[in-house]
Design a protein around this motif. Structure first.
Motif, PDB file in Angstrom:
ATOM      1  N   VAL A 152       0.844  -1.184   0.000  1.00 19.16           N
ATOM      2  CA  VAL A 152       0.000   0.000   0.000  1.00 19.16           C
ATOM      3  C   VAL A 152       0.885   1.242   0.000  1.00 19.16           C
ATOM      4  CG1 VAL A 152      -1.931  -1.145   1.172  1.00 19.16           C
ATOM      5  CG2 VAL A 152      -0.185   0.042   2.521  1.00 19.16           C
ATOM      6  N   TYR A 153       0.305   2.351  -0.421  1.00 20.53           N
ATOM      7  CA  TYR A 153       1.010   3.632  -0.475  1.00 20.53           C
ATOM      8  C   TYR A 153       0.224   4.645   0.356  1.00 20.53           C
ATOM      9  CZ  TYR A 153       3.471   1.477  -4.351  1.00 20.53           C
ATOM     10  OH  TYR A 153       4.223   0.624  -5.120  1.00 20.53           O
ATOM     11  N   ILE A 154       0.869   5.211   1.355  1.00 17.77           N
ATOM     12  CA  ILE A 154       0.209   6.135   2.276  1.00 17.77           C
ATOM     13  C   ILE A 154       0.667   7.555   1.962  1.00 17.77           C
ATOM     14  CG2 ILE A 154      -0.261   6.694   4.680  1.00 17.77           C
ATOM     15  CD1 ILE A 154       0.883   3.906   5.392  1.00 17.77           C
ATOM     16  N   LYS A 155      -0.287   8.460   1.838  1.00 18.02           N
ATOM     17  CA  LYS A 155       0.024   9.855   1.521  1.00 18.02           C
ATOM     18  C   LYS A 155       0.285  10.645   2.798  1.00 18.02           C
ATOM     19  CE  LYS A 155      -1.657  13.727  -1.220  1.00 18.02           C
ATOM     20  NZ  LYS A 155      -2.782  14.215  -2.037  1.00 18.02           N
ATOM     21  N   ASN A 156       1.352  11.427   2.764  1.00 17.41           N
ATOM     22  CA  ASN A 156       1.690  12.349   3.855  1.00 17.41           C
ATOM     23  C   ASN A 156       1.684  11.679   5.224  1.00 17.41           C
ATOM     24  OD1 ASN A 156       1.953  14.557   2.088  1.00 17.41           O
ATOM     25  ND2 ASN A 156      -0.240  14.944   2.166  1.00 17.41           N
ATOM     26  N   CYS A 157       2.477  10.651   5.370  1.00 16.19           N
ATOM     27  CA  CYS A 157       2.551   9.922   6.636  1.00 16.19           C
ATOM     28  C   CYS A 157       4.013   9.792   7.054  1.00 16.19           C
ATOM     29  CB  CYS A 157       1.930   8.536   6.465  1.00 16.19           C
ATOM     30  SG  CYS A 157       1.591   7.677   8.009  1.00 16.19           S
ATOM     31  N   THR A 212       4.437   7.056   0.833  1.00 18.18           N
ATOM     32  CA  THR A 212       5.350   6.081   1.421  1.00 18.18           C
ATOM     33  C   THR A 212       4.743   4.701   1.222  1.00 18.18           C
ATOM     34  OG1 THR A 212       6.148   7.650   3.060  1.00 18.18           O
ATOM     35  CG2 THR A 212       6.418   5.320   3.579  1.00 18.18           C
ATOM     36  N   SER A 213       5.552   3.790   0.710  1.00 21.44           N
ATOM     37  CA  SER A 213       5.092   2.426   0.457  1.00 21.44           C
ATOM     38  C   SER A 213       5.350   1.538   1.665  1.00 21.44           C
ATOM     39  CB  SER A 213       5.840   1.857  -0.754  1.00 21.44           C
ATOM     40  OG  SER A 213       5.658   0.456  -0.835  1.00 21.44           O
ATOM     41  N   ILE A 230       9.626  -0.454   4.214  1.00 23.57           N
ATOM     42  CA  ILE A 230       9.018   0.861   4.065  1.00 23.57           C
ATOM     43  C   ILE A 230       9.888   1.640   3.083  1.00 23.57           C
ATOM     44  CG2 ILE A 230       8.418   3.025   5.221  1.00 23.57           C
ATOM     45  CD1 ILE A 230       8.128   1.409   7.830  1.00 23.57           C
ATOM     46  N   TYR A 231       9.271   2.146   2.022  1.00 23.11           N
ATOM     47  CA  TYR A 231       9.975   2.980   1.042  1.00 23.11           C
ATOM     48  C   TYR A 231       9.412   4.396   1.126  1.00 23.11           C
ATOM     49  CZ  TYR A 231      11.446  -1.390  -1.198  1.00 23.11           C
ATOM     50  OH  TYR A 231      11.975  -2.627  -1.465  1.00 23.11           O
TER      51      TYR A 231
END
Length: 135
Positions: A19-24, A76-77, A66-67
Motif C-alpha cells: 500500500v502507499y500512504i500519503k503524507n505519513c 510512502t510504500s 518501508i519505502y
C-alpha cells in the motif's frame, strides 16, 4: 469490522500486501504497526529512505519494507512480504490504515496480476470510502 469481513469475501488472500500512504511519517507508521503486531523490530536506521523491519504476529515473522517517497515525494510504500498478515488483500490493509491514521492510501486494483488494461487503475482509500482513480 463488518466491512473488513465483507471485503475478505470479495478478494482472495494475496501473497503479499503493498500500500502507499500519503503524507505519513515513519513514526506514525511505526506507532500504527506497534498497535497491530506483537513486536516490530527495525533492521535499519529509521532515517533511511528504505527501511527493513520484522513484524511478529502469533509467532509468524512478517518482513516489511518501508519505502519513503516511493511514488513521488508525498507517498510512502509499505510492502509486507508475506501472506500471513492480518489482511487478506491490499484493500483490506489500505482501509484499516485510512480509518486508523486518517490518511489517504492507495493500492493496486488488480491485486498482484499484471494487466495492461488496469496499469494505471488504483484504489484511493480514505476514511470516507474508496474509489478507483488513474495514478
Amino acid at each position: 469490522m463488518a466491512k473488513q469481513t465483507e471485503q475478505h469475501d470479495e478478494y482472495q488472500r494475496q501473497p503479499d500486501i503493498e500500500v502507499y500512504i500519503k503524507n505519513c511519517t515513519v513514526q506514525e507508521i511505526i506507532t500504527w504497526l506497534n498497535d497491530i503486531f506483537d513486536d516490530v523490530d527495525a533492521q535499519d536506521d529509521l532515517e533511511k529512505t528504505s527501511i527493513n523491519l520484522t513484524c511478529m504476529l502469533a509467532e509468524q515473522t512478517i518482513p516489511l519494507t518501508i519505502y519513503i517517497g516511493a511514488a513521488g515525494k508525498l507517498f510512502t510504500s509499505l510492502w509486507f512480504q508475506s501472506d500471513q498478515t492480518p489482511w487478506a488483500s491490499d484493500i483490506d490493509c489500505a482501509s484499516q490504515i485510512a480509518v486508523t491514521l486518517d490518511k489517504e492510501v492507495r493500492c493496486a486494483t488488480n491485486s498482484w496480476e499484471e494487466s495492461e488494461d488496469s496499469d494505471n487503475q488504483w484504489w484511493k482509500v480514505t476514511k470516507e470510502g474508496k474509489e478507483v482513480v488513474n495514478w
